[in-house]
Write a protein that holds these residues in place. Structure first.
Motif, PDB file in Angstrom:
ATOM      1  N   TRP A  77      -4.196  -6.659  66.608  1.00  0.00           N
ATOM      2  CA  TRP A  77      -3.955  -8.111  66.628  1.00  0.00           C
ATOM      3  C   TRP A  77      -3.818  -8.689  65.227  1.00  0.00           C
ATOM      4  CZ3 TRP A  77      -1.964 -10.375  70.601  1.00  0.00           C
ATOM      5  CH2 TRP A  77      -2.173  -9.839  71.876  1.00  0.00           C
ATOM      6  N   LEU A  78      -4.524  -8.086  64.266  1.00  0.00           N
ATOM      7  CA  LEU A  78      -4.353  -8.576  62.888  1.00  0.00           C
ATOM      8  C   LEU A  78      -2.941  -8.272  62.393  1.00  0.00           C
ATOM      9  CD1 LEU A  78      -7.720  -7.760  61.068  1.00  0.00           C
ATOM     10  CD2 LEU A  78      -6.756 -10.009  61.539  1.00  0.00           C
TER      11      LEU A  78
ATOM     12  N   TYR B   2      -0.625 -10.568  64.062  1.00  0.00           N
ATOM     13  CA  TYR B   2      -0.727 -11.917  63.492  1.00  0.00           C
ATOM     14  C   TYR B   2       0.074 -12.027  62.195  1.00  0.00           C
ATOM     15  CZ  TYR B   2      -2.700 -16.240  61.730  1.00  0.00           C
ATOM     16  OH  TYR B   2      -2.841 -17.510  61.247  1.00  0.00           O
ATOM     17  N   ARG B   3      -0.069 -10.995  61.353  1.00  0.00           N
ATOM     18  CA  ARG B   3       0.645 -11.044  60.061  1.00  0.00           C
ATOM     19  C   ARG B   3       2.154 -11.000  60.277  1.00  0.00           C
ATOM     20  NH1 ARG B   3      -3.165  -6.939  58.464  1.00  0.00           N
ATOM     21  NH2 ARG B   3      -4.989  -7.942  57.550  1.00  0.00           N
TER      22      ARG B   3
ATOM     23  N   TYR C 209       3.756 -11.856  63.004  1.00  0.00           N
ATOM     24  CA  TYR C 209       4.225 -12.773  64.051  1.00  0.00           C
ATOM     25  C   TYR C 209       5.330 -13.730  63.597  1.00  0.00           C
ATOM     26  CZ  TYR C 209       3.796 -14.961  68.600  1.00  0.00           C
ATOM     27  OH  TYR C 209       4.059 -15.411  69.860  1.00  0.00           O
ATOM     28  N   PRO C 210       5.236 -14.305  62.368  1.00  0.00           N
ATOM     29  CA  PRO C 210       6.307 -15.221  61.950  1.00  0.00           C
ATOM     30  C   PRO C 210       7.672 -14.550  61.877  1.00  0.00           C
ATOM     31  CG  PRO C 210       4.407 -15.439  60.503  1.00  0.00           C
ATOM     32  CD  PRO C 210       4.158 -14.241  61.364  1.00  0.00           C
ATOM     33  N   ARG C 211       7.708 -13.236  61.707  1.00  0.00           N
ATOM     34  CA  ARG C 211       8.993 -12.548  61.570  1.00  0.00           C
ATOM     35  C   ARG C 211       9.518 -12.038  62.914  1.00  0.00           C
ATOM     36  NH1 ARG C 211       5.876 -11.003  57.398  1.00  0.00           N
ATOM     37  NH2 ARG C 211       5.294  -9.020  58.336  1.00  0.00           N
ATOM     38  N   LEU C 212       8.716 -12.188  63.952  1.00  0.00           N
ATOM     39  CA  LEU C 212       9.154 -11.705  65.271  1.00  0.00           C
ATOM     40  C   LEU C 212      10.224 -12.654  65.818  1.00  0.00           C
ATOM     41  CD1 LEU C 212       8.740  -9.797  67.735  1.00  0.00           C
ATOM     42  CD2 LEU C 212       7.116 -11.481  68.597  1.00  0.00           C
TER      43      LEU C 212
END
Lengths: 166, 270
Positions: A47-48, A51-52, A54-57
């Motif tokens: 999940w970490l 999370y890191r 996630y903005p690029r997904l």
């Protein structure tokens, strides 16, 4: 002026992604690692990392296979690390002090467990995702970065190897 | 062993039956606890986002805990890139109710209510101190008034930085709330706008300006001094002496009076 030229896709929030998929990710990790502490470590790391990144997904990308890809990559790395340190259980021959714990902390032997551990990594992961978590073949293919046919073959081979042991 | 038996055994693996779910619940509770602790160290600030319909077209709005952080025209060419930049800085969560509140304010503003825009502004997406200073100075230009690139550059203490001021307007992340549409050219023509000239016209007209087909401010405009609070006709000798950074172009005399200004005793504007 008020016409809509572009449809926007607002990605689901990370919190919502976590809420939707945390349970099945934990189930997959418990089943794959067969060790509660390992599963908890990998759960946090999965999940970490998610999370890191996630903005690029891409908001259009499927979330579920993406999360399982992270989790399965981490599992593979963990298995590789354990193998380097000599903690390889695939041969089913455990010294007592190194016997892998059950997810509930016990050390009870279970043929099916050993047999799954002995499967090649790709087969074991495809098998776990399909049989323990219930992912679609399409989702597993995305998570493992291979074709759907390849996933079907891996799951089939795994079942073929495991079934006669029972 | 039948296939069905085998499938059942798999379902109950490894501890069998409901015990497996209890064990999963316990592990999940512990996993959540550890993860929440770890996430606190790396968490991005949160922003509520949503899409709204307004008379100037569909807008995407993002609001952090400090204020509105982004207002974007959805049909803008760079929208995807901007959304990506926003995601790098904030954890976005869709919140239509919050977005609709912003939408209500913008609709009222465009209907002529000059006190409608009350949300606070968060300039954390603005990279440089100069740009932040310029945009803050711009928020002090009231509805019904405009300034020029040159005057704004002077007002922020950088009279030679007209081009930098122009670039700052072009990259303003919070248009409408940070009123970059209130910056025009020194010759009175309305100039360009990130959302398109048509939107700039709509916004300026809603704020009281009469602008003809030539896209220039009409004759009724007066020049107001921000410190003396006196307004003049554009050709007044007193107005010519004033520094551009201290003056505003106000749509008409009544609006200037509404801003607390009084008419010049020399040129006696109507």
């Amino acid at each position: 002026m008020a016409s809509r030229a572009t449809e926007i896709k607002i990605p689901v929030s990370f919190e919502e992604a976590l809420r939707r998929h945390e349970r099945e990710i934990m189930r997959f990790l418990l089943r794959t690692t067969r060790d509660r502490e390992d599963a908890l470590d990998l759960f946090q790391e999965t999940w970490l990392r998610a999370y890191r990144a996630y903005p690029r997904l891409d908001p259009d990308a499927s979330l579920r296979p993406w999360l399982f890809r992270i989790a399965s990559n981490l599992c593979r790395n963990r298995i590789r690390d354990l193998a380097r340190r000599g903690r390889v259980f695939a041969d089913g021959d455990y010294p007592d002090h190194e016997r892998p714990r059950d997810a509930d902390g016990g050390t009870g032997g279970f043929d099916l467990r050993r047999a799954i551990a002995a499967l090649p990594a790709r087969q074991g992961q495809a098998f776990a995702m399909r049989k323990f978590v219930g992912l679609e073949y399409r989702e597993i293919a995305e998570a493992l970065g291979c074709s759907e046919d390849s996933v079907r073959a891996n799951v089939y081979q795994a079942v073929k190897k495991l079934k006669p042991l029972r | 062993m039948t296939t069905m038996d085998f499938e059942k055994e798999l379902r109950e693996f490894p501890t069998g039956g409901s015990g497996d779910e209890t064990m999963l619940d316990l592990a999940l509770a512990e996993g959540r606890r550890r993860l929440s602790r770890a996430l606190k160290r790396v968490a991005r600030p949160r922003a509520r986002v949503g899409e709204i319909d307004t008379p100037v077209g569909p807008l995407f709005v993002a609001e952090s805990e400090r204020g509105i952080v982004a207002v974007r025209f959805i049909d803008g060419a760079d929208f995807d890139r901007e959304l990506h930049a926003l995601r790098e800085r904030f954890d976005l969560a869709e919140n239509r109710a919050a977005a609709n509140k912003v939408g209500d304010e913008i609709r009222r503003h465009l209907a002529g209510d000059n006190s409608a825009l009350t949300h606070r502004i968060d300039l954390s997406l603005v990279p440089s101190e100069f740009q932040q200073r310029t945009l803050r100075a711009l928020t002090r230009i009231p509805p019904g008034a405009v300034t020029t690139y040159r005057a704004l550059a002077e007002a922020v203490g950088a009279p030679d930085a007209q081009r930098a001021v122009g670039n700052t307007m072009a990259s303003n992340p919070v248009p409408i709330y940070v009123p970059c549409h209130r910056v025009i050219r020194s010759d009175g023509s309305i100039g360009n706008y990130g959302g398109g000239v048509e939107r700039k016209l709509a916004l300026l007209r809603a704020e009281g300006f009469r602008i003809g087909d030539a896209l220039k401010l009409s004759e009724g405009v007066v020049l107001g001094h921000r410190e003396t609070r006196i307004f003049c006709r554009p050709g007044c000798s007193a107005a010519r002496r004033a520094k551009p950074g201290k003056t505003l172009m106000v749509a008409d005399s009544s609006l200037a009076r509404g801003m607390g200004m009084r008419p010049c005793g020399i040129c006696r504007p109507a």
